[in-house]
Design a protein around this motif. Structure first.
Motif, PDB file in Angstrom:
ATOM      1  N   GLY A  98      51.078 -22.384 -32.953  1.00  0.00           N
ATOM      2  CA  GLY A  98      50.131 -22.864 -34.221  1.00  0.00           C
ATOM      3  C   GLY A  98      51.212 -23.004 -35.447  1.00  0.00           C
ATOM      4  O   GLY A  98      51.142 -23.992 -36.321  1.00  0.00           O
ATOM      5  N   TYR A  99      52.095 -21.885 -35.606  1.00  0.00           N
ATOM      6  CA  TYR A  99      52.906 -21.888 -36.669  1.00  0.00           C
ATOM      7  C   TYR A  99      54.332 -21.332 -36.304  1.00  0.00           C
ATOM      8  O   TYR A  99      54.207 -20.152 -35.805  1.00  0.00           O
ATOM      9  CB  TYR A  99      52.347 -21.415 -37.977  1.00  0.00           C
ATOM     10  CG  TYR A  99      53.200 -21.383 -39.115  1.00  0.00           C
ATOM     11  CD1 TYR A  99      53.475 -22.487 -39.888  1.00  0.00           C
ATOM     12  CD2 TYR A  99      53.894 -20.300 -39.456  1.00  0.00           C
ATOM     13  CE1 TYR A  99      54.496 -22.392 -41.032  1.00  0.00           C
ATOM     14  CE2 TYR A  99      54.668 -20.217 -40.398  1.00  0.00           C
ATOM     15  CZ  TYR A  99      55.075 -21.333 -41.404  1.00  0.00           C
ATOM     16  OH  TYR A  99      55.925 -21.231 -42.216  1.00  0.00           O
ATOM     17  N   PHE A 100      55.510 -21.978 -36.681  1.00  0.00           N
ATOM     18  CA  PHE A 100      56.757 -21.100 -36.673  1.00  0.00           C
ATOM     19  C   PHE A 100      57.704 -21.915 -37.315  1.00  0.00           C
ATOM     20  O   PHE A 100      57.254 -22.936 -38.028  1.00  0.00           O
ATOM     21  CB  PHE A 100      57.426 -21.212 -35.128  1.00  0.00           C
ATOM     22  CG  PHE A 100      57.575 -22.373 -34.473  1.00  0.00           C
ATOM     23  CD1 PHE A 100      58.993 -22.652 -34.445  1.00  0.00           C
ATOM     24  CD2 PHE A 100      56.942 -23.540 -34.182  1.00  0.00           C
ATOM     25  CE1 PHE A 100      59.515 -23.753 -33.837  1.00  0.00           C
ATOM     26  CE2 PHE A 100      57.387 -24.722 -33.757  1.00  0.00           C
ATOM     27  CZ  PHE A 100      58.529 -24.916 -33.394  1.00  0.00           C
ATOM     28  N   GLU A 101      58.623 -21.125 -37.901  1.00  0.00           N
ATOM     29  CA  GLU A 101      59.775 -21.407 -39.076  1.00  0.00           C
ATOM     30  C   GLU A 101      61.027 -21.426 -38.274  1.00  0.00           C
ATOM     31  O   GLU A 101      61.169 -20.736 -37.315  1.00  0.00           O
ATOM     32  CB  GLU A 101      59.377 -20.796 -40.326  1.00  0.00           C
ATOM     33  CG  GLU A 101      59.322 -19.308 -40.194  1.00  0.00           C
ATOM     34  CD  GLU A 101      58.911 -18.763 -41.665  1.00  0.00           C
ATOM     35  OE1 GLU A 101      59.121 -17.452 -41.681  1.00  0.00           O
ATOM     36  OE2 GLU A 101      58.233 -19.278 -42.204  1.00  0.00           O
ATOM     37  N   LYS A 102      62.029 -21.955 -39.078  1.00  0.00           N
ATOM     38  CA  LYS A 102      63.500 -21.891 -38.836  1.00  0.00           C
ATOM     39  C   LYS A 102      63.586 -20.435 -38.434  1.00  0.00           C
ATOM     40  O   LYS A 102      63.541 -19.510 -39.252  1.00  0.00           O
ATOM     41  CB  LYS A 102      64.303 -22.476 -40.008  1.00  0.00           C
ATOM     42  CG  LYS A 102      65.831 -22.413 -39.547  1.00  0.00           C
ATOM     43  CD  LYS A 102      66.496 -23.161 -40.700  1.00  0.00           C
ATOM     44  CE  LYS A 102      67.909 -23.695 -40.257  1.00  0.00           C
ATOM     45  NZ  LYS A 102      68.009 -25.137 -40.667  1.00  0.00           N
ATOM     46  N   GLY A 103      64.379 -20.237 -37.435  1.00  0.00           N
ATOM     47  CA  GLY A 103      64.956 -18.871 -36.950  1.00  0.00           C
ATOM     48  C   GLY A 103      64.143 -18.407 -35.901  1.00  0.00           C
ATOM     49  O   GLY A 103      64.438 -17.174 -35.526  1.00  0.00           O
ATOM     50  N   TYR A 104      63.165 -18.864 -35.754  1.00  0.00           N
ATOM     51  CA  TYR A 104      62.029 -18.509 -34.669  1.00  0.00           C
ATOM     52  C   TYR A 104      62.459 -18.308 -33.188  1.00  0.00           C
ATOM     53  O   TYR A 104      63.048 -19.454 -33.033  1.00  0.00           O
ATOM     54  CB  TYR A 104      60.696 -19.133 -34.644  1.00  0.00           C
ATOM     55  CG  TYR A 104      59.592 -18.872 -33.997  1.00  0.00           C
ATOM     56  CD1 TYR A 104      58.791 -17.729 -34.272  1.00  0.00           C
ATOM     57  CD2 TYR A 104      59.696 -19.280 -32.431  1.00  0.00           C
ATOM     58  CE1 TYR A 104      57.723 -17.328 -33.319  1.00  0.00           C
ATOM     59  CE2 TYR A 104      58.435 -18.869 -31.651  1.00  0.00           C
ATOM     60  CZ  TYR A 104      57.766 -17.986 -32.165  1.00  0.00           C
ATOM     61  OH  TYR A 104      56.588 -17.687 -31.489  1.00  0.00           O
ATOM     62  N   LYS A 105      62.461 -17.346 -32.684  1.00  0.00           N
ATOM     63  CA  LYS A 105      63.086 -17.066 -31.220  1.00  0.00           C
ATOM     64  C   LYS A 105      62.013 -16.195 -30.504  1.00  0.00           C
ATOM     65  O   LYS A 105      61.630 -15.194 -30.965  1.00  0.00           O
ATOM     66  CB  LYS A 105      64.428 -16.319 -31.201  1.00  0.00           C
ATOM     67  CG  LYS A 105      65.631 -17.164 -31.939  1.00  0.00           C
ATOM     68  CD  LYS A 105      66.616 -15.983 -31.809  1.00  0.00           C
ATOM     69  CE  LYS A 105      67.946 -16.951 -32.538  1.00  0.00           C
ATOM     70  NZ  LYS A 105      68.022 -16.830 -34.052  1.00  0.00           N
ATOM     71  N   ASP A 106      61.478 -16.635 -29.456  1.00  0.00           N
ATOM     72  CA  ASP A 106      60.608 -16.266 -28.740  1.00  0.00           C
ATOM     73  C   ASP A 106      60.491 -16.711 -27.289  1.00  0.00           C
ATOM     74  O   ASP A 106      60.945 -17.874 -27.178  1.00  0.00           O
ATOM     75  CB  ASP A 106      59.025 -16.097 -29.604  1.00  0.00           C
ATOM     76  CG  ASP A 106      58.113 -15.165 -29.018  1.00  0.00           C
ATOM     77  OD1 ASP A 106      58.447 -14.265 -28.170  1.00  0.00           O
ATOM     78  OD2 ASP A 106      56.876 -14.995 -29.456  1.00  0.00           O
ATOM     79  N   THR A 107      59.564 -16.164 -26.474  1.00  0.00           N
ATOM     80  CA  THR A 107      59.227 -16.601 -24.941  1.00  0.00           C
ATOM     81  C   THR A 107      57.838 -16.814 -25.151  1.00  0.00           C
ATOM     82  O   THR A 107      57.180 -15.977 -25.474  1.00  0.00           O
ATOM     83  CB  THR A 107      59.795 -15.498 -24.075  1.00  0.00           C
ATOM     84  OG1 THR A 107      61.132 -15.240 -23.995  1.00  0.00           O
ATOM     85  CG2 THR A 107      59.453 -16.208 -22.754  1.00  0.00           C
ATOM     86  N   ILE A 108      57.495 -18.126 -24.808  1.00  0.00           N
ATOM     87  CA  ILE A 108      56.030 -18.140 -24.824  1.00  0.00           C
ATOM     88  C   ILE A 108      55.671 -18.685 -23.267  1.00  0.00           C
ATOM     89  O   ILE A 108      56.148 -19.383 -22.614  1.00  0.00           O
ATOM     90  CB  ILE A 108      55.794 -19.483 -25.542  1.00  0.00           C
ATOM     91  CG1 ILE A 108      56.293 -19.476 -26.977  1.00  0.00           C
ATOM     92  CG2 ILE A 108      54.539 -19.953 -25.599  1.00  0.00           C
ATOM     93  CD1 ILE A 108      56.332 -20.447 -28.049  1.00  0.00           C
ATOM     94  N   ASN A 109      54.659 -17.934 -22.878  1.00  0.00           N
ATOM     95  CA  ASN A 109      53.933 -18.316 -21.590  1.00  0.00           C
ATOM     96  C   ASN A 109      52.850 -19.097 -21.646  1.00  0.00           C
ATOM     97  O   ASN A 109      52.030 -18.706 -22.294  1.00  0.00           O
ATOM     98  CB  ASN A 109      53.693 -16.873 -20.834  1.00  0.00           C
ATOM     99  CG  ASN A 109      54.825 -15.952 -20.620  1.00  0.00           C
ATOM    100  OD1 ASN A 109      55.701 -16.325 -19.747  1.00  0.00           O
ATOM    101  ND2 ASN A 109      54.916 -14.787 -21.180  1.00  0.00           N
ATOM    102  N   VAL A 110      52.866 -20.063 -20.890  1.00  0.00           N
ATOM    103  CA  VAL A 110      51.695 -21.118 -20.785  1.00  0.00           C
ATOM    104  C   VAL A 110      51.284 -21.226 -19.200  1.00  0.00           C
ATOM    105  O   VAL A 110      52.130 -21.242 -18.341  1.00  0.00           O
ATOM    106  CB  VAL A 110      52.228 -22.588 -21.234  1.00  0.00           C
ATOM    107  CG1 VAL A 110      50.960 -23.617 -20.849  1.00  0.00           C
ATOM    108  CG2 VAL A 110      52.717 -22.663 -22.780  1.00  0.00           C
TER     109      VAL A 110
END
Length: 124
Positions: A98-110
């Motif tokens: 829904g919201y992320f910004e510069k520098g965001y690093k993550d693993t997203i499971n769909v």
């Protein structure tokens, strides 16, 4: 002497951590699980400011893919979506982040659990 060695080690660690983060840039890892009995080959991904949407590779039935999304350097903030175009040429969108910004690093499971006339997608 001992304090000086500790300070040098801490400085080297900070520089290494900063360099590693800068080299990785903005990257999101997307894991898409296809929990259906059908192959899925028509999904696209976009995020705020992306110039050209990304085609998601084919996801075989009861399989998953791990897809690394390199975020453009000029990206500042926004949302990330997966979508497909239905039989009526209508874009059906699912919000992945829904919201992320510069520098965001993550693993997203769909997880894609069902395909009828529409797809049911859940995120973890």
């Amino acid at each position: 002497m001992k304090k000086r060695s500790i300070v040098i080690i801490v400085i080297i660690a900070i520089i290494s951590f900063t360099a590693a983060n800068m080299l990785n840039g903005n990257r999101v890892t997307l894991i898409i699980n296809n929990e259906t009995s059908k192959n899925i080959d028509y999904l696209k991904l976009n995020y705020t400011g992306l110039k050209k949407d990304i085609d998601i590779p084919v996801i075989k039935s009861n399989d998953n893919i791990k897809y690394k999304v390199d975020i453009d350097n000029d990206f500042t903030e926004g949302s990330m979506n997966i979508y497909y175009v239905d039989a009526n040429n209508k874009k059906v969108k699912f919000i992945v982040v829904g919201y992320f910004e510069k520098g965001y690093k993550d693993t997203i499971n769909v997880s894609i659990k069902e395909i009828n006339d529409e797809i049911e997608i859940t995120t973890n």
